[in-house]
Enzyme design. Sequence first.
Site, mmCIF file in Angstrom:
data_model
loop_
_atom_site.group_PDB
_atom_site.id
_atom_site.type_symbol
_atom_site.label_atom_id
_atom_site.label_comp_id
_atom_site.label_asym_id
_atom_site.label_seq_id
_atom_site.Cartn_x
_atom_site.Cartn_y
_atom_site.Cartn_z
ATOM 1 N N SER A 71 14.763 -52.929 160.231
ATOM 2 C CA SER A 71 13.573 -53.578 160.752
ATOM 3 C C SER A 71 13.057 -54.629 159.766
ATOM 4 O O SER A 71 13.775 -55.561 159.417
ATOM 5 C CB SER A 71 12.515 -52.518 161.076
ATOM 6 O OG SER A 71 11.483 -53.043 161.874
ATOM 7 N N GLU A 80 15.838 -52.660 172.974
ATOM 8 C CA GLU A 80 14.850 -53.133 172.006
ATOM 9 C C GLU A 80 14.363 -54.546 172.307
ATOM 10 O O GLU A 80 15.163 -55.406 172.707
ATOM 11 C CB GLU A 80 15.466 -53.156 170.609
ATOM 12 C CG GLU A 80 15.732 -51.817 169.989
ATOM 13 C CD GLU A 80 16.069 -51.973 168.524
ATOM 14 O OE1 GLU A 80 15.168 -52.372 167.750
ATOM 15 O OE2 GLU A 80 17.214 -51.707 168.133
ATOM 16 N N HIS A 91 14.276 -48.215 168.529
ATOM 17 C CA HIS A 91 14.326 -49.036 167.321
ATOM 18 C C HIS A 91 14.613 -48.175 166.092
ATOM 19 O O HIS A 91 13.971 -47.145 165.877
ATOM 20 C CB HIS A 91 12.969 -49.740 167.174
ATOM 21 C CG HIS A 91 12.848 -50.646 166.003
ATOM 22 N ND1 HIS A 91 13.641 -51.746 165.815
ATOM 23 C CD2 HIS A 91 11.991 -50.622 164.946
ATOM 24 C CE1 HIS A 91 13.288 -52.368 164.700
ATOM 25 N NE2 HIS A 91 12.291 -51.696 164.153
#
Length: 327
Positions: free
Chosen positions: A148, A242, A272
């Site tokens: 991320s 996502e 995610h």
Amino acid sequence: MPSMRARLLNAFLRVTTKSMWKPDLDIAKVRAHAARMDARIARKPLPVAVEHLEIAGVPATWIGEPSLSERGTLLYLHGGAWSIHLPGVYRKFATILSGLTGMRVLLPDYRLAPEYPFPAAIDDCLNVYGWLVEKGYAHRPLVVAGDSAGGSLTLVTLMQARDAMLPMPDCAVLLSPSTDLTISGPSWSYNAEADPIFSPSAKDLLRPIYCPDQDVANPLLSPLFGNWAGLPPLLFHAGSTEVLLDDSVRAQDRASQAGVQAEIEVWRDVPHVFQVFTWLPESKLALRRMADFIAARTMRAVDTAEAAMAAGPAAIRPVESVGAQGA
């Protein structure tokens, strides 16, 4: 079809996390929620050696015995929207990564926004990478990975290290990285409902926290628009539902066009950074694929270096690019 555990997790996250993205988002409350979750997940002590240290002013944690560094080092940059950290979760995750790769894992606690906005985290990560190079870790297998926001920091660190003429790691792994803070990826629209974690409003809430009043097209914020040439082999993982899916898809394409060996695996109907939910069957498989990718690149690097030393400079040849690989 996703596993039953993945379906249950998606439903849980849709209720507890997706609903959180509202205009009155309170980062203090989000951190408190994350801390409670971190405490529940990381109740048991880790079954490995843990060493705390400070690197260029950045707190960090080694996971694994020092002797593992002879087999390789994995620098892991945690996610959390540049503003949240779950240290217990990531130490547990690093323990699994260490076991699968045989490497010692280094977890830096880079500075978080909004107290320390852009570019504080970028500076910290580059300083830690530079320390690893200075201490000789680049002479042994070296890998950088992140998820991320940590995936974004991984790419930015690599690009800055290359520009500073520092040696590149043997490879890097990006788990659902944020690569485009301009939010121009189509998946922000076509996966708006399907994503169990992020709602469309998240894109308007995170940027003021991390990089207020900044040009979000800056490659330090959106590495998608940076210079990809000269980066090490890359592996991207993303979930099919996502909103950040196209951040990985387009990044892998940009890297390949720049001559970088880049692969992408898109996993069906998982949330995610599903890899940190290590009890998911999909996570177990993904982590094994990640470990196999690292093993292949680090062993190849060792073999190439030994052959080059034996045969002389003429034996060194560039590695040819490969295309995307789907999962």
